[in-house]
Write an enzyme that holds these catalytic residues in place. Structure first.
Site, PDB file in Angstrom:
ATOM      1  N   GLU A 158     -16.635  -7.708  -3.302  1.00  0.00           N
ATOM      2  CA  GLU A 158     -15.189  -7.421  -3.307  1.00  0.00           C
ATOM      3  C   GLU A 158     -14.377  -8.722  -3.217  1.00  0.00           C
ATOM      4  OE1 GLU A 158     -13.410  -4.873  -3.807  1.00  0.00           O
ATOM      5  OE2 GLU A 158     -14.491  -3.039  -3.278  1.00  0.00           O
ATOM      6  N   LYS A 175     -11.343  -7.059   7.250  1.00  0.00           N
ATOM      7  CA  LYS A 175     -10.665  -6.169   8.199  1.00  0.00           C
ATOM      8  C   LYS A 175     -11.522  -4.952   8.486  1.00  0.00           C
ATOM      9  CE  LYS A 175      -6.627  -3.253   8.454  1.00  0.00           C
ATOM     10  NZ  LYS A 175      -5.486  -2.737   7.780  1.00  0.00           N
ATOM     11  N   ARG A 223      -2.511   4.143  12.651  1.00  0.00           N
ATOM     12  CA  ARG A 223      -2.167   5.360  11.891  1.00  0.00           C
ATOM     13  C   ARG A 223      -1.175   6.217  12.658  1.00  0.00           C
ATOM     14  NH1 ARG A 223      -7.890   6.789   8.881  1.00  0.00           N
ATOM     15  NH2 ARG A 223      -7.916   4.834   7.705  1.00  0.00           N
ATOM     16  N   CYS A 242       0.856  -1.175   0.000  1.00  0.00           N
ATOM     17  CA  CYS A 242       0.000   0.000   0.000  1.00  0.00           C
ATOM     18  C   CYS A 242       0.895   1.227   0.000  1.00  0.00           C
ATOM     19  CB  CYS A 242      -0.897   0.013   1.232  1.00  0.00           C
ATOM     20  SG  CYS A 242      -2.274   1.152   1.020  1.00  0.00           S
ATOM     21  N   LYS A 256     -12.018  -4.390   3.200  1.00  0.00           N
ATOM     22  CA  LYS A 256     -11.387  -3.524   4.186  1.00  0.00           C
ATOM     23  C   LYS A 256     -12.266  -2.298   4.353  1.00  0.00           C
ATOM     24  CE  LYS A 256      -7.213  -0.925   5.205  1.00  0.00           C
ATOM     25  NZ  LYS A 256      -5.844  -0.642   4.790  1.00  0.00           N
ATOM     26  N   TYR A 289      -1.960  -8.674  17.094  1.00  0.00           N
ATOM     27  CA  TYR A 289      -0.859  -8.190  17.923  1.00  0.00           C
ATOM     28  C   TYR A 289      -0.798  -8.923  19.269  1.00  0.00           C
ATOM     29  CZ  TYR A 289      -1.412  -4.450  14.496  1.00  0.00           C
ATOM     30  OH  TYR A 289      -1.540  -3.751  13.318  1.00  0.00           O
ATOM     31  N   CYS A 342      -3.702   5.994  -0.056  1.00  0.00           N
ATOM     32  CA  CYS A 342      -3.239   4.667  -0.463  1.00  0.00           C
ATOM     33  C   CYS A 342      -2.985   4.581  -1.962  1.00  0.00           C
ATOM     34  CB  CYS A 342      -4.254   3.611  -0.024  1.00  0.00           C
ATOM     35  SG  CYS A 342      -4.577   3.663   1.762  1.00  0.00           S
TER      36      CYS A 342
END
Ligand code: PBG
Ligand code: ZN
Length: 326
Positions: free
Chosen positions: A234, A249, A207, A122, A197, A314, A132
């Site tokens: 999509e 996502k 961000r 991206c 997304k 994470y 993006c």
């Protein structure tokens, strides 16, 4: 009272519950993200994401060595170039000596085929405007952006990526990436498409981490969270264009989408347990408002139950260190 069906019979003991459990999770289902910065000797914790770092290539090799010890073998790399390398077209993204390309070579050299290397494709971390794709007269244009994204994917494939993962949400990028990879002989580099997304407030901590907040917003390319059928469209388009895996996502507020994509797809389905979802759990656990292990496991198992084969998260390191996941 003569009950014939007593579902509680199968909940009578831990072992009984264990043998009838419909869903499970292990280290192989987890993908660990890394934010790779320029320079040397950097391992700087990201304030909004406890335990997650900005890491330079030299230290990334050590970070991943520790992860591999824990059993984490799939790694997703995000490049964070220096501010002065950002420009209108994100040219640092297609540099064979860019931060991700160098990280890939170092990791491949050290780990060979012991790990799976996935790269985020991206432009937003590389463009001065933070979008993006290419920005022309205030509009994020599609087709020229797609060309640049395909070049970025090729740069990663050449440097040793196993899987390239476009997260831009431009139309037609999966097909364009597949074509360019194939023309250059990278027929076995796989594509994990961020298919559905959504334009989401759950990306906030990321961000900050990437310094990639756009001028304006991403609503002309990322999906509107009111739409579920469109997410299926999509995913279907990406599979038709040659995606090897598709992604939804964020994850938690989007488990209906994960379920629907799972029902439609024959390929693996991935979900991204994003930064905001992670940070909310960490903050609430730190404040003593919830039991971190219990909440993390409930969240991750819910993603698996909804149909995710793989989860980008994470929480992996904590879960393996704590023995929550084997
Ligand atoms: C950028 C990108 C984003 C994430 C991964 N790649 C966020 C965005 O669209 O601003 C989100 C990751 C996270 O929040 O954990 N294409
Ligand atoms: Zn982006």
């Amino acid at each position: 009272m003569e009950l014939i069906q007593r579902p509680r019979r199968l909940r009578t003991s831990p072992l009984m519950r264990e043998i009838v459990a419909e869903t499970d999770i292990s280290a192989r289902h987890l993908i660990t993200p890394h934010f790779v910065v320029e320079g040397e000797g950097h391992v700087d914790e990201i304030a909004s994401m406890p335990g997650v770092t900005h890491v330079s290539v030299d230290k990334l090799v050590e970070e991943i060595a520790a992860d591999v010890e824990l059993g984490l073998k799939s790694h997703l790399l995000f490049g964070i170039p220096n501010d002065d390398a950002k420009d209108h077209t994100g040219s640092a993204a297609v540099d064979d000596n860019g931060v991700v390309a160098r990280a890939l070579r170092a990791l491949r050299e050290r780990f060979g085929s012991e790990i799976i290397l996935i790269t985020d494709v991206c432009l937003c971390a590389y463009t001065s405007h933070g979008h993006c794709g290419f920005l022309e007269d205030g509009v994020v244009v599609n087709d020229s952006s797609v060309e640049q994204l395909a070049k970025m994917a090729l740069t990663h494939a050449k440097a040793g990526a196993d899987i390239v993962s476009p997260s831009d949400m431009m139309d037609g990028r999966v097909g364009a990436i597949r074509d360019l990879l194939d023309e250059n002989g990278y027929v076995n580099t796989a594509i994990l498409a961020y298919s559905a997304k959504f334009a989401s407030a759950y990306y906030g901590p990321f961000r900050d981490a990437c310094d990639s907040a756009p001028q304006g917003d991403r609503k002309t390319y990322q999906m509107d969270f009111r739409n579920g059928r469109e997410a299926l469209l999509e995913a279907i388009l990406d599979m038709q264009e040659g995606a090897d895996m598709v992604m939804v996502k964020p994850a938690l507020a989007y488990l209906d989408i994960v379920r629907n994509v799972r029902a439609e797809a024959l390929c693996p389905v991935v979900c991204y347990n994003v930064s905001g979802e992670f940070s909310m759990v960490k903050a609430s656990a730190a404040a003593g408002y919830c039991d971190e292990q219990a909440i993390v496991m409930e969240n991750l198992l819910a993603m698996r139950r909804a149909g995710a084969d793989l989860i980008i998260t994470y929480h992996g390191r904590d879960a393996l260190k704590g023995g929550w996941i084997k």
